[in-house]
Enzyme design. Sequence first.
Site, PDB file in Angstrom:
ATOM      1  N   VAL A  38       0.831  -1.208   0.000  1.00 32.14           N
ATOM      2  CA  VAL A  38       0.000   0.000   0.000  1.00 32.14           C
ATOM      3  C   VAL A  38       0.867   1.260   0.000  1.00 32.14           C
ATOM      4  O   VAL A  38       0.356   2.363   0.148  1.00 32.14           O
ATOM      5  CB  VAL A  38      -0.959   0.001   1.225  1.00 32.14           C
ATOM      6  CG1 VAL A  38      -1.971  -1.141   1.133  1.00 32.14           C
ATOM      7  CG2 VAL A  38      -0.197  -0.071   2.553  1.00 32.14           C
ATOM      8  N   HIS A  92      -4.399  -4.078  -2.450  1.00 27.41           N
ATOM      9  CA  HIS A  92      -4.827  -3.744  -1.085  1.00 27.41           C
ATOM     10  C   HIS A  92      -4.944  -2.239  -0.858  1.00 27.41           C
ATOM     11  O   HIS A  92      -4.963  -1.787   0.288  1.00 27.41           O
ATOM     12  CB  HIS A  92      -3.862  -4.386  -0.067  1.00 27.41           C
ATOM     13  CG  HIS A  92      -3.919  -5.892  -0.084  1.00 27.41           C
ATOM     14  ND1 HIS A  92      -2.953  -6.690   0.467  1.00 27.41           N
ATOM     15  CD2 HIS A  92      -4.863  -6.734  -0.584  1.00 27.41           C
ATOM     16  CE1 HIS A  92      -3.278  -7.972   0.293  1.00 27.41           C
ATOM     17  NE2 HIS A  92      -4.435  -8.016  -0.347  1.00 27.41           N
ATOM     18  N   GLY A 120       9.051 -11.079  -2.909  1.00 29.93           N
ATOM     19  CA  GLY A 120       8.857 -10.533  -1.568  1.00 29.93           C
ATOM     20  C   GLY A 120       7.497 -10.796  -0.967  1.00 29.93           C
ATOM     21  O   GLY A 120       7.012  -9.985  -0.181  1.00 29.93           O
TER      22      GLY A 120
HETATM   23  P1  OAD Z   1       4.536 -10.968   4.462  1.00 34.48           P
HETATM   24  O1  OAD Z   1       5.055 -10.199   5.618  1.00 34.48           O
HETATM   25  O2  OAD Z   1       3.546 -12.035   4.708  1.00 34.48           O
HETATM   26  O3  OAD Z   1       5.775 -11.644   3.708  1.00 34.48           O
HETATM   27  C1  OAD Z   1       6.917 -10.909   3.356  1.00 34.48           C
HETATM   28  C2  OAD Z   1       7.835 -11.810   2.558  1.00 34.48           C
HETATM   29  O4  OAD Z   1       8.942 -11.048   2.140  1.00 34.48           O
HETATM   30  C3  OAD Z   1       8.390 -13.000   3.362  1.00 34.48           C
HETATM   31  O5  OAD Z   1       8.180 -14.183   2.607  1.00 34.48           O
HETATM   32  C4  OAD Z   1       9.876 -12.684   3.480  1.00 34.48           C
HETATM   33  O6  OAD Z   1      10.684 -13.849   3.460  1.00 34.48           O
HETATM   34  C5  OAD Z   1      10.107 -11.825   2.259  1.00 34.48           C
HETATM   35  N1  OAD Z   1      11.242 -10.888   2.344  1.00 34.48           N
HETATM   36  C6  OAD Z   1      11.783 -10.296   3.432  1.00 34.48           C
HETATM   37  N2  OAD Z   1      12.788  -9.482   3.091  1.00 34.48           N
HETATM   38  C7  OAD Z   1      12.882  -9.538   1.733  1.00 34.48           C
HETATM   39  C8  OAD Z   1      13.714  -8.920   0.762  1.00 34.48           C
HETATM   40  N3  OAD Z   1      14.636  -8.045   1.115  1.00 34.48           N
HETATM   41  N4  OAD Z   1      13.524  -9.230  -0.536  1.00 34.48           N
HETATM   42  C9  OAD Z   1      12.562 -10.109  -0.909  1.00 34.48           C
HETATM   43  N5  OAD Z   1      11.747 -10.720  -0.043  1.00 34.48           N
HETATM   44  C10 OAD Z   1      11.899 -10.446   1.256  1.00 34.48           C
HETATM   45  O7  OAD Z   1       4.020  -9.888   3.385  1.00 34.48           O
HETATM   46  P2  OAD Z   1       3.007 -10.083   2.166  1.00 34.48           P
HETATM   47  O8  OAD Z   1       3.196 -11.391   1.502  1.00 34.48           O
HETATM   48  O9  OAD Z   1       3.093  -8.857   1.341  1.00 34.48           O
HETATM   49  O10 OAD Z   1      -2.416  -7.265   3.813  1.00 34.48           O
HETATM   50  O11 OAD Z   1       1.646 -10.080   2.947  1.00 34.48           O
HETATM   51  C11 OAD Z   1       0.455 -10.005   2.242  1.00 34.48           C
HETATM   52  C12 OAD Z   1      -0.541  -9.157   2.980  1.00 34.48           C
HETATM   53  O12 OAD Z   1      -0.630  -9.551   4.351  1.00 34.48           O
HETATM   54  C13 OAD Z   1      -0.211  -7.687   3.075  1.00 34.48           C
HETATM   55  O13 OAD Z   1      -0.551  -6.986   1.904  1.00 34.48           O
HETATM   56  C14 OAD Z   1      -1.050  -7.246   4.232  1.00 34.48           C
HETATM   57  C15 OAD Z   1      -0.755  -8.358   5.187  1.00 34.48           C
HETATM   58  O14 OAD Z   1      -1.711  -8.609   6.158  1.00 34.48           O
HETATM   59  C16 OAD Z   1      -3.302  -6.404   4.296  1.00 34.48           C
HETATM   60  O15 OAD Z   1      -2.990  -5.539   5.109  1.00 34.48           O
HETATM   61  C17 OAD Z   1      -4.672  -6.585   3.743  1.00 34.48           C
END
Ligand code: OAD
Length: 260
Positions: free
Chosen positions: A112, A128, A200
């Site tokens: 977001v 989102h 990510g």
């Molecule tokens: P998550 O916090 O679930 O996952 C983040 C991912 O990024 C993990 O798999 C990490 O291993 C990875 N990661 C960390 N550092 C990184 C880097 N430098 N490069 C690449 N990857 C890295 O976040 P999202 O999958 O985005 O929704 O979560 C999805 C949704 O859950 C969000 O949009 C939010 C949350 O609740 C709402 O608020 C509706």
Amino acid sequence: MSRTICRNSEEIPRELLDCLERAGKVAVLTGAGVSAESGIPTFREAHTGIWARFDPMQLASPEAFEQDPATVWDWYQWRRELIARSRPNAGHYALAELQGLVTELVTITQNVDGFHALAGSSGVLELHGNIQRDVCSRTGRTIDPDWIEAHREQRPPPSPHHAEGLARPDVVWFGEALDPGTLDAAFAAAGICDVVITAGTSGAVQPAASIPVAALQAGAVMIDINPEENELSRMARWHLAGPSATWLPALVGELGRNRG
Ligand code: OAD
């Protein structure tokens, strides 16, 4: 097709580059990890993730806003200010550059923060929402930033669109539906792409996590970029194990050199 795990961004497999070079249409799904190197915390990582410190149902749900709008507003103000002080990173810029290197690139994000657009990507599908916009809690209509500024002493400011409405961030909360047009466009892009890149994201949240699965089912080749392994990386043809701010510029740089 067997999976290849790559750990060194200086040695990108030739087959992966060939695949991207041949691809006309590419879809990318990004998550919080793409902004991690901009200093924005992710959600689900143990200790550092936002949901390790805060309860999502107390801060990111319509019920929480109903019960305690000031706390929810203040928490979003804190996140907004952090984002406003931060900048897109090399991964965001690389994806914007990739748009000029393939026939069609659709960027789909769960983030977001608006960093993809700020880095120059166009037509970004923000599943989102966007934390820097406000809408009326009753009508969903966008509220002008000048109105918010003029009423910033009230937490949250009232809505100009409805007598009982309040300003709230234009983000999707737990229990709320995603914008159907945005979601349809994301699945349409997934259905016709040759390559889908996930970067990510933990792949833990639906319906976003189903988008790369739909692409795979329609015959796309999948590349996952994530330092950790998860369900999505296990589905991918290539798992680029490492940070997106390293892998994306390496990939796009190599592709650009080959094209040039
Ligand atoms: P998550 O916090 O679930 O996952 C983040 C991912 O990024 C993990 O798999 C990490 O291993 C990875 N990661 C960390 N550092 C990184 C880097 N430098 N490069 C690449 N990857 C890295 O976040 P999202 O999958 O985005 O929704 O979560 C999805 C949704 O859950 C969000 O949009 C939010 C949350 O609740 C709402 O608020 C509706």
